[in-house]
Design an enzyme around this catalytic site. Structure first.
Site, PDB file in Angstrom:
ATOM      1  N   PRO A 202      34.725  42.928  46.794  1.00 19.53           N
ATOM      2  CA  PRO A 202      33.822  41.961  46.168  1.00 19.53           C
ATOM      3  C   PRO A 202      34.347  41.388  44.851  1.00 19.53           C
ATOM      4  O   PRO A 202      34.939  42.097  44.039  1.00 19.53           O
ATOM      5  CB  PRO A 202      32.540  42.778  45.916  1.00 19.53           C
ATOM      6  CG  PRO A 202      32.969  44.198  45.976  1.00 19.53           C
ATOM      7  CD  PRO A 202      34.115  44.250  46.935  1.00 19.53           C
ATOM      8  N   ASN A 203      34.110  40.095  44.725  1.00 17.59           N
ATOM      9  CA  ASN A 203      34.408  39.321  43.506  1.00 17.59           C
ATOM     10  C   ASN A 203      35.891  39.040  43.293  1.00 17.59           C
ATOM     11  O   ASN A 203      36.251  38.302  42.373  1.00 17.59           O
ATOM     12  CB  ASN A 203      33.806  39.992  42.263  1.00 17.59           C
ATOM     13  CG  ASN A 203      32.300  40.133  42.373  1.00 17.59           C
ATOM     14  OD1 ASN A 203      31.621  39.155  42.651  1.00 17.59           O
ATOM     15  ND2 ASN A 203      31.775  41.332  42.195  1.00 17.59           N
TER      16      ASN A 203
ATOM     17  N   ARG B  31      37.538  34.441  36.983  1.00 19.90           N
ATOM     18  CA  ARG B  31      36.665  35.555  36.648  1.00 19.90           C
ATOM     19  C   ARG B  31      37.192  36.331  35.439  1.00 19.90           C
ATOM     20  O   ARG B  31      38.310  36.867  35.497  1.00 19.90           O
ATOM     21  CB  ARG B  31      36.653  36.470  37.883  1.00 19.90           C
ATOM     22  CG  ARG B  31      35.972  37.759  37.690  1.00 19.90           C
ATOM     23  CD  ARG B  31      36.276  38.717  38.826  1.00 19.90           C
ATOM     24  NE  ARG B  31      35.440  39.878  38.687  1.00 19.90           N
ATOM     25  CZ  ARG B  31      35.683  41.040  39.241  1.00 19.90           C
ATOM     26  NH1 ARG B  31      36.733  41.198  40.013  1.00 19.90           N
ATOM     27  NH2 ARG B  31      34.875  42.038  39.039  1.00 19.90           N
TER      28      ARG B  31
ATOM     29  N   TYR C  61      40.958  40.303  33.919  1.00 18.10           N
ATOM     30  CA  TYR C  61      41.645  40.248  35.207  1.00 18.10           C
ATOM     31  C   TYR C  61      42.806  39.260  35.249  1.00 18.10           C
ATOM     32  O   TYR C  61      43.500  39.163  36.251  1.00 18.10           O
ATOM     33  CB  TYR C  61      40.631  39.911  36.317  1.00 18.10           C
ATOM     34  CG  TYR C  61      39.568  40.973  36.465  1.00 18.10           C
ATOM     35  CD1 TYR C  61      39.875  42.234  36.980  1.00 18.10           C
ATOM     36  CD2 TYR C  61      38.251  40.740  36.052  1.00 18.10           C
ATOM     37  CE1 TYR C  61      38.907  43.216  37.101  1.00 18.10           C
ATOM     38  CE2 TYR C  61      37.276  41.722  36.159  1.00 18.10           C
ATOM     39  CZ  TYR C  61      37.611  42.953  36.684  1.00 18.10           C
ATOM     40  OH  TYR C  61      36.655  43.938  36.795  1.00 18.10           O
TER      41      TYR C  61
ATOM     42  N   ASN D  26      41.958  47.196  47.215  1.00 11.47           N
ATOM     43  CA  ASN D  26      41.208  47.031  45.970  1.00 11.47           C
ATOM     44  C   ASN D  26      39.766  46.808  46.398  1.00 11.47           C
ATOM     45  O   ASN D  26      39.403  45.712  46.824  1.00 11.47           O
ATOM     46  CB  ASN D  26      41.723  45.862  45.131  1.00 11.47           C
ATOM     47  CG  ASN D  26      41.019  45.781  43.779  1.00 11.47           C
ATOM     48  OD1 ASN D  26      39.983  46.437  43.576  1.00 11.47           O
ATOM     49  ND2 ASN D  26      41.554  44.996  42.870  1.00 11.47           N
TER      50      ASN D  26
ATOM     51  N   ALA E  92      34.104  46.677  42.869  1.00  9.19           N
ATOM     52  CA  ALA E  92      33.051  47.556  42.364  1.00  9.19           C
ATOM     53  C   ALA E  92      32.606  48.598  43.400  1.00  9.19           C
ATOM     54  O   ALA E  92      32.059  49.643  43.025  1.00  9.19           O
ATOM     55  CB  ALA E  92      31.861  46.726  41.911  1.00  9.19           C
TER      56      ALA E  92
ATOM     57  N   GLU F 237      45.081  52.935  46.697  1.00  5.63           N
ATOM     58  CA  GLU F 237      44.015  52.282  45.925  1.00  5.63           C
ATOM     59  C   GLU F 237      44.647  51.507  44.772  1.00  5.63           C
ATOM     60  O   GLU F 237      45.479  52.048  44.044  1.00  5.63           O
ATOM     61  CB  GLU F 237      43.085  53.391  45.388  1.00  5.63           C
ATOM     62  CG  GLU F 237      41.992  52.889  44.482  1.00  5.63           C
ATOM     63  CD  GLU F 237      41.127  54.026  43.931  1.00  5.63           C
ATOM     64  OE1 GLU F 237      41.345  55.211  44.305  1.00  5.63           O
ATOM     65  OE2 GLU F 237      40.242  53.736  43.114  1.00  5.63           O
TER      66      GLU F 237
ATOM     67  N   HIS G 268      43.883  48.756  41.406  1.00  4.86           N
ATOM     68  CA  HIS G 268      43.011  47.995  40.504  1.00  4.86           C
ATOM     69  C   HIS G 268      43.885  47.201  39.556  1.00  4.86           C
ATOM     70  O   HIS G 268      44.871  47.723  39.042  1.00  4.86           O
ATOM     71  CB  HIS G 268      42.098  48.935  39.705  1.00  4.86           C
ATOM     72  CG  HIS G 268      41.250  49.775  40.598  1.00  4.86           C
ATOM     73  ND1 HIS G 268      40.180  49.265  41.277  1.00  4.86           N
ATOM     74  CD2 HIS G 268      41.372  51.062  40.975  1.00  4.86           C
ATOM     75  CE1 HIS G 268      39.648  50.213  42.024  1.00  4.86           C
ATOM     76  NE2 HIS G 268      40.355  51.320  41.865  1.00  4.86           N
TER      77      HIS G 268
ATOM     78  N   ARG H  36      38.123  51.611  30.730  1.00  4.19           N
ATOM     79  CA  ARG H  36      36.971  50.707  30.655  1.00  4.19           C
ATOM     80  C   ARG H  36      35.668  51.518  30.624  1.00  4.19           C
ATOM     81  O   ARG H  36      35.670  52.679  30.254  1.00  4.19           O
ATOM     82  CB  ARG H  36      37.042  49.722  31.838  1.00  4.19           C
ATOM     83  CG  ARG H  36      38.308  48.853  31.790  1.00  4.19           C
ATOM     84  CD  ARG H  36      38.335  47.849  32.924  1.00  4.19           C
ATOM     85  NE  ARG H  36      37.216  46.921  32.855  1.00  4.19           N
ATOM     86  CZ  ARG H  36      36.852  46.144  33.877  1.00  4.19           C
ATOM     87  NH1 ARG H  36      37.527  46.177  35.021  1.00  4.19           N
ATOM     88  NH2 ARG H  36      35.829  45.335  33.747  1.00  4.19           N
TER      89      ARG H  36
END
Ligand code: DHK
Length: 148
Positions: free
Chosen positions: A10-11, A18, A23, A74, A77, A98, A100, A107
């Site tokens: 998502p996103n 964004r 990012y 990725n 969220a 995985e 990111h 964060r």
């Protein structure tokens, strides 16, 4: 030729616009082109998919059981919330790396927990788009080690 699924959640279709401070300015299409290039140079067959829907990501992981030798994931969220994605990965024998873009551990606290990490080969976070190439290299190293 080994096959890798590059799966984005998502996103991530909003990359480029964004929160560029977090990012960066590189779009998902540009990241996919970088991965495609890297894969072609190392004789890896690539499929790419992005979805904002948890079920579609789960379906893609299930399909990958028959169509891919590894997944670069990725999960956005959903990384921090999805027992269902955790279980989907556990249900297939395909290795998952995985990824990111941001360093999730530097964060907010809610990003420190990953439901993916316990069922992943490993996690790469904080290296921006380069992380996808590192993940592909991690899969390549894993395939080479499993072949011996
Ligand atoms: C992307 C997201 O969409 C966030 O929800 C994660 C991740 C971090 C990234 O850094 O690529 O927390």
């Amino acid at each position: 030729m080994p096959r890798a699924l590059i799966l984005n959640g998502p996103n991530l279709n909003r990359l480029g616009q964004r929160e560029p401070g977090v990012y960066g300015r590189v779009t998902l299409a540009e990241i996919e082109a970088l991965v495609r290039d890297h894969a072609a140079r190392h004789d890896v067959d690539i499929e790419t998919l992005q979805s904002n829907h948890e079920g579609a990501l789960i379906d893609a992981i299930h399909r990958a059981a028959d169509t891919a030798d590894g997944i670069v994931l990725n999960a956005g969220a959903y990384t921090h919330t999805s027992v269902a994605l955790h279980d989907a990965i556990a249900s297939v024998a395909v290795p998952v790396v995985e990824v990111h873009l941001s360093n999730i551990h530097a964060r907010e606290a809610f990003r420190h927990r990953s439901f993916i990490a316990p069922v992943a080969l490993g996690q790469i976070a904080g290296f921006g788009p380069q992380g996808y190439l590192l993940a592909l290299d991690a899969l390549r190293a894993h395939w080479a080690a499993s072949a011996t």
